[in-house]
Design an enzyme around this catalytic site. Structure first.
Site, PDB file in Angstrom:
ATOM      1  N   HIS A  15       0.694  -1.107   0.130  1.00  9.03           N
ATOM      2  CA  HIS A  15       0.062   0.057   0.090  1.00  9.03           C
ATOM      3  C   HIS A  15       0.887   1.276  -0.029  1.00  9.03           C
ATOM      4  O   HIS A  15       1.879   1.270   0.678  1.00  9.03           O
ATOM      5  CB  HIS A  15      -0.769   0.049   1.147  1.00  9.03           C
ATOM      6  N   GLU A  46      -2.608  -1.105   7.782  1.00 11.87           N
ATOM      7  CA  GLU A  46      -3.442  -1.932   8.564  1.00 11.87           C
ATOM      8  C   GLU A  46      -3.004  -2.864   9.468  1.00 11.87           C
ATOM      9  O   GLU A  46      -1.665  -2.980   9.716  1.00 11.87           O
ATOM     10  CB  GLU A  46      -4.282  -2.965   7.271  1.00 11.87           C
ATOM     11  N   ARG A  62      -0.248  -4.546  -6.554  1.00 17.84           N
ATOM     12  CA  ARG A  62      -0.213  -5.784  -6.216  1.00 17.84           C
ATOM     13  C   ARG A  62       0.966  -6.303  -6.926  1.00 17.84           C
ATOM     14  O   ARG A  62       1.609  -6.012  -8.051  1.00 17.84           O
ATOM     15  CB  ARG A  62      -1.309  -6.634  -7.022  1.00 17.84           C
TER      16      ARG A  62
END
Length: 405
Positions: free
Chosen positions: A112, A147, A288
């Site tokens: 990210h 996260e 990705r």
């Protein structure tokens, strides 16, 4: 899904605040477990994968409560629901998304962006006229996506780069001739440069050539087992995918229940299997690296990845002295804590100036006037003057997602 119950008014010292039971959507992504979330909720499996249960106000699957959709409730009165401090710092939106995640198969290898790159990338793609929902779009919003994943069961994943010498030894141990140049490079060059060059070489190699290398490496990993077993599993789910070799550059991590991983910007990672609670800043920005049929933008990926090797840093909660255990992380959009409640104990004070979501994962917990069983959750609006407490009649576990203000 169950029908929302009427809102319960939890009476505080000087004011009232609505504590609402949430009705949450379960997302049926293909990698989801067919049994883990039903087992937690005490419901019958449908036979279909149940990957993530979302708790929050993300427009993709907002939680529902008796007062309406949570995103619409917040939009109607941001300061009343979130508090003035949260709105001033993060805008009129709930700054986190809370989930139960059940991985029955490996997820994609991904990374990210940080906040600056998210804003730059989003603006560039807007100027280029790329539709927000285009499959090749990288930046769907202007936010970063740190996260935290906390294991509810034994949980397996990949996180951050292993040291270059250790990875060279791992690759050499497979005995695959076409991997030897990567191992040699990892030993010969400075670590960060070596990791960048090897990942770039893997992701930009001729597709047929790299697929043949992955196939040969998979056969060797199957034969050798042990530390190679996780990568053999990835290869069986994604045969010929260069992401299998990219994954071999990363630390393999096993979490026990209660242990967690924090994934900051630029850290490559993938979840392999297990049940956990996950919390993140509200964003859909994902670059990705592989293990997916979706778009892989190698040049942009290489701008975002941090090529720093090291220990993945397993987190264990820090006791606060009142029965609440906090996972210490370096951001403000969210704060996750775990409350291990015992019968007869002093009620745990959960009063806070910002919004909260409370989630029961074991036993039964009474929060305010609502009783929660496993997998049930409530939204608590901001109100520093309202007393919010939790008790139980038997041992129970409650997770608390809040804003760090």
């Amino acid at each position: 899904m169950t029908t929302p119950r009427p809102p319960t008014r939890v009476i505080g010292k000087n004011s009232e605040a609505a504590m609402d039971r949430l009705v949450n959507t379960v997302r049926p992504y293909a990698w989801g477990s067919t049994t883990a979330i039903p087992d937690l909720l005490g419901t019958a499996p449908t036979g279909e994968p149940q990957a993530e249960m979302w708790m929050g106000a993300h427009p993709g699957a907002p939680s529902r409560l008796a007062r309406g959709r949570l995103d619409e409730v917040i939009a109607a009165d941001p300061v009343g629901e979130l508090g003035a401090a949260t709105v001033a710092k993060f805008g009129p939106h709930l700054p986190f998304l809370f989930k139960i995640l059940a991985a029955g198969a490996p997820l994609s290898l991904q990374v990210h962006p940080d906040l600056a790159r998210a804003r730059e990338g989003y603006a560039a793609e807007e100027r280029a006229g790329i539709p927000v929902d285009a499959p090749h779009r990288n930046y769907r919003d202007t936010n970063h996506k740190p996260e935290l994943i906390c294991a509810l069961t034994p949980f397996e994943g990949l996180c951050g780069f292993r040291s270059a010498p250790a990875t060279a030894d791992l690759l050499a141990g497979l005995g695959v001739d076409s991997l030897k140049p990567y191992a040699d490079l990892l030993r010969a060059r400075p670590e960060e440069a070596a990791l960048r060059e090897v990942l770039t070489a893997i992701l930009t190699a001729d597709p047929d050539s790299i697929a043949a290398t992955v196939t040969e490496a998979t056969a060797a990993a199957d034969r050798l087992g042990g530390p190679y077993a996780p990568y053999a599993l990835l290869a069986h789910h994604f045969p010929g995918d260069p992401g299998v070799l990219a994954a071999m550059l990363l630390n393999h991590v096993r979490l026990q229940p209660g242990e967690a991983l924090y994934l900051g910007a630029g850290v490559p990672h993938a979840y392999i299997g297990g049940l956990g609670v996950e919390i993140m800043a509200t964003s859909d920005n994902v670059l990705r690296c592989g293990l997916t049929p979706k778009h892989v933008d190698v040049p942009e990926l290489l701008r975002v990845v941090h090529f720093a090797a090291g220990d993945p840093g397993i987190l264990r909660p820090e006791a606060s002295g009142d029965g609440e255990e906090v996972y210490e992380i370096p951001i403000d959009e969210f704060r996750l804590s775990r409350c291990l409640l015992a019968p007869g104990a002093t009620p745990l004070d959960l009063t806070a100036p910002g919004p909260q979501i409370l989630l029961c994962t074991a036993g039964r917990v009474t929060a305010g006037e609502l009783t929660l069983g496993p997998g049930e959750s409530v939204f608590v609006p901001s109100d520093e003057n309202t007393q919010v407490s939790a008790v139980c009649t038997d041992s129970a576990t409650l997770f608390r997602a809040a804003v760090a203000i």
